[in-house]
Write an enzyme that holds these catalytic residues in place. Structure first.
Site, mmCIF file in Angstrom:
data_model
loop_
_atom_site.group_PDB
_atom_site.id
_atom_site.type_symbol
_atom_site.label_atom_id
_atom_site.label_comp_id
_atom_site.label_asym_id
_atom_site.label_seq_id
_atom_site.Cartn_x
_atom_site.Cartn_y
_atom_site.Cartn_z
ATOM 1 N N TRP A 187 18.851 21.486 25.696
ATOM 2 C CA TRP A 187 18.534 20.699 24.574
ATOM 3 C C TRP A 187 17.087 21.040 24.241
ATOM 4 C CZ3 TRP A 187 20.305 18.095 28.948
ATOM 5 C CH2 TRP A 187 19.417 17.968 29.850
ATOM 6 N N GLU A 202 17.942 12.674 24.787
ATOM 7 C CA GLU A 202 16.964 11.616 25.373
ATOM 8 C C GLU A 202 17.942 10.383 25.688
ATOM 9 O OE1 GLU A 202 13.980 11.555 26.377
ATOM 10 O OE2 GLU A 202 13.520 13.600 26.087
ATOM 11 N N THR A 226 19.721 8.375 33.863
ATOM 12 C CA THR A 226 20.586 9.526 34.323
ATOM 13 C C THR A 226 19.928 10.704 34.635
ATOM 14 O OG1 THR A 226 22.229 8.358 32.524
ATOM 15 C CG2 THR A 226 22.960 10.703 33.715
ATOM 16 N N TYR A 252 26.135 3.043 31.779
ATOM 17 C CA TYR A 252 25.223 2.142 30.945
ATOM 18 C C TYR A 252 26.022 2.381 29.390
ATOM 19 C CZ TYR A 252 21.969 2.615 34.783
ATOM 20 O OH TYR A 252 21.396 2.559 35.965
ATOM 21 N N TYR A 288 10.040 4.642 24.623
ATOM 22 C CA TYR A 288 9.707 6.023 25.081
ATOM 23 C C TYR A 288 10.788 6.942 24.119
ATOM 24 C CZ TYR A 288 11.516 10.012 27.827
ATOM 25 O OH TYR A 288 11.828 11.122 28.062
ATOM 26 N N CYS A 306 -7.404 16.226 40.145
ATOM 27 C CA CYS A 306 -6.377 15.141 40.539
ATOM 28 C C CYS A 306 -7.011 14.103 41.654
ATOM 29 C CB CYS A 306 -5.043 15.567 41.155
ATOM 30 S SG CYS A 306 -3.667 14.288 41.758
ATOM 31 N N THR A 311 23.735 -1.657 37.886
ATOM 32 C CA THR A 311 22.162 -1.638 37.958
ATOM 33 C C THR A 311 21.608 -2.854 38.814
ATOM 34 O OG1 THR A 311 22.056 -0.402 35.861
ATOM 35 C CG2 THR A 311 20.186 -1.740 36.598
#
Length: 356
Positions: free
Chosen positions: A19, A44, A50, A89, A127, A213, A302
């Site tokens: 994708w 997405e 998943t 889901y 998101y 970092c 879940t």
């Protein structure tokens, strides 16, 4: 800025995903600078909860069946649910179909390019809206998934546990989002978290952003992000009733559109009871002489574990009347592949010695 070190790394090491339009693909075809919004949205939605490995084959199957959002919108929901079976889901699949219809009918097949308008679409949360906006349109949207959370927590040495620290993570991530190549940056952060800044044993020595970092410098990178203790999942139990007729067919019905496994095909069951032994369904029990298979079927959703005792019986009377009474229909094993059977129902049928 993270992007100064990360984008050159991404140009060389971007994952090859079906994708995604990678930097190498864009160099080979300068006219194609961004991924088709339909492809970004579809991937997405599938990637929510998943893994990439699981999604790849489903994504390619969906594009083969429905190459455009108009074709997906025109399809029957049952066929979309059937193609989705196994991804879990299932509310995502219903919202996927609703969203395709809205894009096709209300937006003329054109996806909005900004987060505010994308959030109006069914199944599109903050998101996903940010991901579509950034990856498909290169808008400077801040994309934060689990991989990005981990990178940001380590880069800034954020020591407070999830989920309480999510707001701080988002604010830190927003500071790092560049004005240009935002889509590449978002995907680069995901790749970094998936391949180098991994949950266990992060490969800090080859990380392109290791110099700044704070987690690496403090020797705590592998311990971040911290998580609150997991809640113990409850267990629900039920009986599943596998009706067979003298032709070897099985009685299956469609679940209500709303709720868990909404709109999917199921084996009739009794109530799903939490914290106690399952109860036999008196309405189903009187319809036949039942035998229970040894052992139980186990499945985990879940929010709870699920245990099922499978009962089976042959029904040789008025099979049409029975189907009508239960709002169900008879199916041979050859039909199973075309039905929207979720994984737990496939497990039940296999336990009853039926192939799925």
């Amino acid at each position: 800025m993270i992007s100064e070190s990360l984008l050159p790394w991404y140009d060389k090491h971007a994952r090859d995903l079906p994708w995604r339009l990678s930097p190498r693909q864009r160099c080979a075809n300068p006219e194609r600078q961004f991924t088709d919004p339909y492809h970004v949205w579809l991937s997405e939605i599938m990637l929510q909860q998943t893994t990439v490995v699981t999604v790849k084959s489903y994504y390619l199957k969906f594009l083969d069946l429905w190459p455009t959002v108009h074709e997906l919108a025109a399809e029957e929901l049952d066929k979309v649910l059937s193609a989705w079976a196994g991804l879990g889901y299932y509310a995502r699949a219903r919202n996927l179909h609703r969203c395709a219809k809205m894009i096709s009918e209300d937006f003329g097949g054109v996806f909005p390019n900004n987060e505010e308008d994308l959030l109006v679409l069914p199944g599109v949360g903050p998101y996903t809206a940010a991901a579509i906006s950034a990856i498909a349109f290169d808008e400077p949207s801040t994309v934060v998934d689990g991989n990005v959370e981990r990178v940001i927590a380590r880069f800034y040495a954020l020591k407070d546990p999830l989920p309480g620290v999510k707001g701080q993570m988002k604010a830190c991530a927003a500071k790092q989002t560049p004005a240009q190549r935002s889509g590449d940056y978002a995907q680069a952060m995901m790749d970094l978290g998936a391949t180098i800044c991994t949950p266990r044993s992060p490969a800090c020595v080859i990380c392109p952003i290791q110099e700044n970092c704070k987690g690496r410098k403090g020797g705590i990178a592998a311990d971040l992000p911290k998580k609150a203790p997991k809640k113990i999942k409850p267990t629900r139990r039920t009986y599943a009733y596998v009706f067979k007729d003298n032709k070897g067919r099985v009685l299956l019905r469609r679940r209500p559109d709303k709720g868990l496994l909404g709109g999917m095909t199921e084996v009739p069951t009794s109530g799903w009871l939490e914290g106690q032994d399952p109860l036999l369904d008196p309405t189903l029990e009187v319809l036949a002489e039942w035998d229970s298979f040894q052992g139980i079927v186990k499945h985990t959703f879940t929010h709870f574990h699920f245990e099922i005792v499978v009962r089976s019986a042959e029904f040789s009377q008025d099979v049409s009347r029975l189907a009508k009474e239960l709002g169900a229909s008879w199916h041979s094993e050859d039909d199973f592949g075309a039905l929207a059977l979720p994984t737990v129902m496939k497990k039940i049928l296999r336990h009853a010695k039926l192939s799925t």
